[in-house]
Structure formats: C-alpha cells, structure tokens
Design a protein around this motif. Structure first.
Motif, PDB file in Angstrom:
ATOM      1  N   GLY A 114     -37.543  17.925 -13.269  1.00  0.00           N
ATOM      2  CA  GLY A 114     -38.532  17.474 -12.292  1.00  0.00           C
ATOM      3  C   GLY A 114     -37.946  17.250 -10.910  1.00  0.00           C
ATOM      4  O   GLY A 114     -38.577  17.542  -9.894  1.00  0.00           O
ATOM      5  N   LYS A 115     -36.734  16.749 -10.879  1.00  0.00           N
ATOM      6  CA  LYS A 115     -36.061  16.521  -9.592  1.00  0.00           C
ATOM      7  C   LYS A 115     -35.593  17.838  -8.976  1.00  0.00           C
ATOM      8  O   LYS A 115     -35.818  18.104  -7.800  1.00  0.00           O
ATOM      9  CB  LYS A 115     -34.893  15.557  -9.786  1.00  0.00           C
ATOM     10  CG  LYS A 115     -35.321  14.134 -10.104  1.00  0.00           C
ATOM     11  CD  LYS A 115     -34.113  13.256 -10.417  1.00  0.00           C
ATOM     12  CE  LYS A 115     -34.473  11.837 -10.759  1.00  0.00           C
ATOM     13  NZ  LYS A 115     -35.365  11.677 -11.908  1.00  0.00           N
ATOM     14  N   ASP A 116     -34.930  18.673  -9.784  1.00  0.00           N
ATOM     15  CA  ASP A 116     -34.390  19.938  -9.278  1.00  0.00           C
ATOM     16  C   ASP A 116     -35.486  20.892  -8.799  1.00  0.00           C
ATOM     17  O   ASP A 116     -35.269  21.675  -7.877  1.00  0.00           O
ATOM     18  CB  ASP A 116     -33.555  20.639 -10.349  1.00  0.00           C
ATOM     19  CG  ASP A 116     -32.265  19.889 -10.663  1.00  0.00           C
ATOM     20  OD1 ASP A 116     -31.888  18.965  -9.900  1.00  0.00           O
ATOM     21  OD2 ASP A 116     -31.635  20.221 -11.694  1.00  0.00           O
ATOM     22  N   TYR A 117     -36.640  20.822  -9.431  1.00  0.00           N
ATOM     23  CA  TYR A 117     -37.756  21.680  -9.040  1.00  0.00           C
ATOM     24  C   TYR A 117     -38.681  21.003  -8.026  1.00  0.00           C
ATOM     25  O   TYR A 117     -39.650  21.599  -7.577  1.00  0.00           O
ATOM     26  CB  TYR A 117     -38.548  22.128 -10.276  1.00  0.00           C
ATOM     27  CG  TYR A 117     -37.932  23.338 -10.953  1.00  0.00           C
ATOM     28  CD1 TYR A 117     -38.550  24.574 -10.899  1.00  0.00           C
ATOM     29  CD2 TYR A 117     -36.722  23.252 -11.641  1.00  0.00           C
ATOM     30  CE1 TYR A 117     -37.992  25.691 -11.504  1.00  0.00           C
ATOM     31  CE2 TYR A 117     -36.149  24.353 -12.250  1.00  0.00           C
ATOM     32  CZ  TYR A 117     -36.789  25.576 -12.178  1.00  0.00           C
ATOM     33  OH  TYR A 117     -36.214  26.678 -12.774  1.00  0.00           O
ATOM     34  N   GLY A 118     -38.378  19.756  -7.646  1.00  0.00           N
ATOM     35  CA  GLY A 118     -39.124  19.052  -6.610  1.00  0.00           C
ATOM     36  C   GLY A 118     -40.537  18.664  -6.990  1.00  0.00           C
ATOM     37  O   GLY A 118     -41.365  18.403  -6.127  1.00  0.00           O
ATOM     38  N   LEU A 119     -40.832  18.568  -8.271  1.00  0.00           N
ATOM     39  CA  LEU A 119     -42.205  18.355  -8.698  1.00  0.00           C
ATOM     40  C   LEU A 119     -42.450  17.025  -9.408  1.00  0.00           C
ATOM     41  O   LEU A 119     -43.572  16.735  -9.816  1.00  0.00           O
ATOM     42  CB  LEU A 119     -42.676  19.526  -9.568  1.00  0.00           C
ATOM     43  CG  LEU A 119     -41.792  19.920 -10.754  1.00  0.00           C
ATOM     44  CD1 LEU A 119     -41.981  19.032 -11.954  1.00  0.00           C
ATOM     45  CD2 LEU A 119     -42.040  21.368 -11.105  1.00  0.00           C
ATOM     46  N   GLU A 120     -41.437  16.200  -9.518  1.00  0.00           N
ATOM     47  CA  GLU A 120     -41.612  14.889 -10.136  1.00  0.00           C
ATOM     48  C   GLU A 120     -42.384  13.970  -9.187  1.00  0.00           C
ATOM     49  O   GLU A 120     -42.161  13.989  -7.975  1.00  0.00           O
ATOM     50  CB  GLU A 120     -40.238  14.275 -10.429  1.00  0.00           C
ATOM     51  CG  GLU A 120     -40.294  12.917 -11.080  1.00  0.00           C
ATOM     52  CD  GLU A 120     -38.914  12.371 -11.350  1.00  0.00           C
ATOM     53  OE1 GLU A 120     -38.470  11.478 -10.618  1.00  0.00           O
ATOM     54  OE2 GLU A 120     -38.268  12.870 -12.306  1.00  0.00           O
ATOM     55  N   PHE A 121     -43.298  13.186  -9.740  1.00  0.00           N
ATOM     56  CA  PHE A 121     -44.004  12.205  -8.919  1.00  0.00           C
ATOM     57  C   PHE A 121     -43.010  11.182  -8.378  1.00  0.00           C
ATOM     58  O   PHE A 121     -42.212  10.618  -9.135  1.00  0.00           O
ATOM     59  CB  PHE A 121     -45.057  11.447  -9.742  1.00  0.00           C
ATOM     60  CG  PHE A 121     -46.345  12.182  -9.915  1.00  0.00           C
ATOM     61  CD1 PHE A 121     -47.307  12.195  -8.908  1.00  0.00           C
ATOM     62  CD2 PHE A 121     -46.620  12.856 -11.098  1.00  0.00           C
ATOM     63  CE1 PHE A 121     -48.503  12.869  -9.078  1.00  0.00           C
ATOM     64  CE2 PHE A 121     -47.819  13.528 -11.274  1.00  0.00           C
ATOM     65  CZ  PHE A 121     -48.766  13.536 -10.263  1.00  0.00           C
ATOM     66  N   ALA A 122     -43.063  10.926  -7.074  1.00  0.00           N
ATOM     67  CA  ALA A 122     -42.194   9.935  -6.439  1.00  0.00           C
ATOM     68  C   ALA A 122     -42.843   8.556  -6.430  1.00  0.00           C
ATOM     69  O   ALA A 122     -42.163   7.551  -6.252  1.00  0.00           O
ATOM     70  CB  ALA A 122     -41.863  10.352  -5.005  1.00  0.00           C
TER      71      ALA A 122
END
Length: 168
Positions: A114-122
């Motif tokens: 999720g972090k590496d692909y930039g798609l995790e909810f912040a």
C-alpha cells in the motif's frame, strides 16, 4: 497524495499510483495458504491488480466477483485481488462465493504494498487500509493502466481496465 472520498467525506492516500509506462514496484504479499508471492512470480503474465479496503464490504466483494467473471477468462492474464484482509477471511469469502478464477493476496504482514504503490489511506476511518484502485500490468511488469477510484464506495471502471488488457 490522491484526494478521494470515503462515503462523501474527504480522504487522502499516502502517495500517487505508479505512472503509466513505468515499471511496477516489486511487492511481497501473502497468499491464502500463507505462502509469500512477489511480482517476479508473475513475470510473463498480464496482471490486473484489483485493490480494495476489505472483501467484507459490498463494493469490494462485487469487484472480486466481477473480475472473477470477466478478466479471469482472458489469455495469459491473472487477476490479483489485494487487500489487508487476513488470508483466512479472503479464503472464506472465495469458498462461500465459489470464486476460483482470481488470486486473493493480503498486505497484512508488512503493509509495504500500500505504501510502495501510494494507495494506502493516510487518514479517515479507513486509515492504513488500501484504497480502491485498479492497475493493469503487461507481461513485463510495466504499468499500462491505473485507476484511483475517487469515491471509495463506487466500483472501478471494469470496461476501461479490460480494454487496457487488450493493449498490454
């Protein structure tokens, strides 16, 4: 960061999806049998990455069913359904629904996908879960299509993703 909504309320992701025509970041995810799999294990196959918060929500479950039905029949294509659900929950869902044509993968162990692909909810009520996205990769792992669904409750554009597969 992508600005999206969750039930109409503003939410952001930790980054942006990988750009088209770039190499997809490697990943290590957990399969239903608790073994590990990485992007390199799929080299030579076209991939649909169907990413979502939890298979236990209606829209997420529908996307798994829809891709199971439509994309899994395509030649040299694998559909990877990715969430942070435990592999046990993913296997339970597939067993109950008769889902056999997609691979369920979990980012529960490290959360790096999720972090590496930039798609995790912040932020938001879904903070640290994966946002609803679709990525299409060609047989060399190059990104050919991405969709960050702007309202988490909405379904992805299945037609656009499937058309991108034809060009991959």
């Amino acid at each position: 960061m992508a600005s999206i909504t969750l039930g109409g309320n503003p939410a952001t992701t930790v980054g942006e999806l990988p750009a088209a025509h770039t190499s997809a970041p490697d990943f290590t995810l957990t399969k239903s049998d608790l073994s590990q799999v990485s992007l390199s294990d799929y080299k030579g196959s076209k991939l649909v990455l169907n990413v979502f918060p939890s298979v236990d929500t209606g829209t997420c479950a529908k996307s798994v069913r829809q891709f199971n039905e439509e994309a899994a029949e395509l030649e040299n294509t694998k559909v990877l359904c990715i969430s942070k659900d435990l592999p046990f929950a993913q296997a339970r869902f597939c067993g109950a629904e008769g889902i056999e044509n997609v691979e369920m993968l979990s980012d529960y162990k490290t959360g790096t996908f999720g972090k590496d692909y930039g798609l995790e909810f912040a932020d938001s009520a879904f903070e640290s879960l994966l946002s609803r996205c679709v990525l299409v990769l060609d047989a060399n792992g190059t990104v050919r299509y991405t969709e960050q669904v702007s309202e988490t409750a909405d379904e992805p554009n299945y037609k656009a993703a499937l058309e991108a597969l034809m060009d991959a």
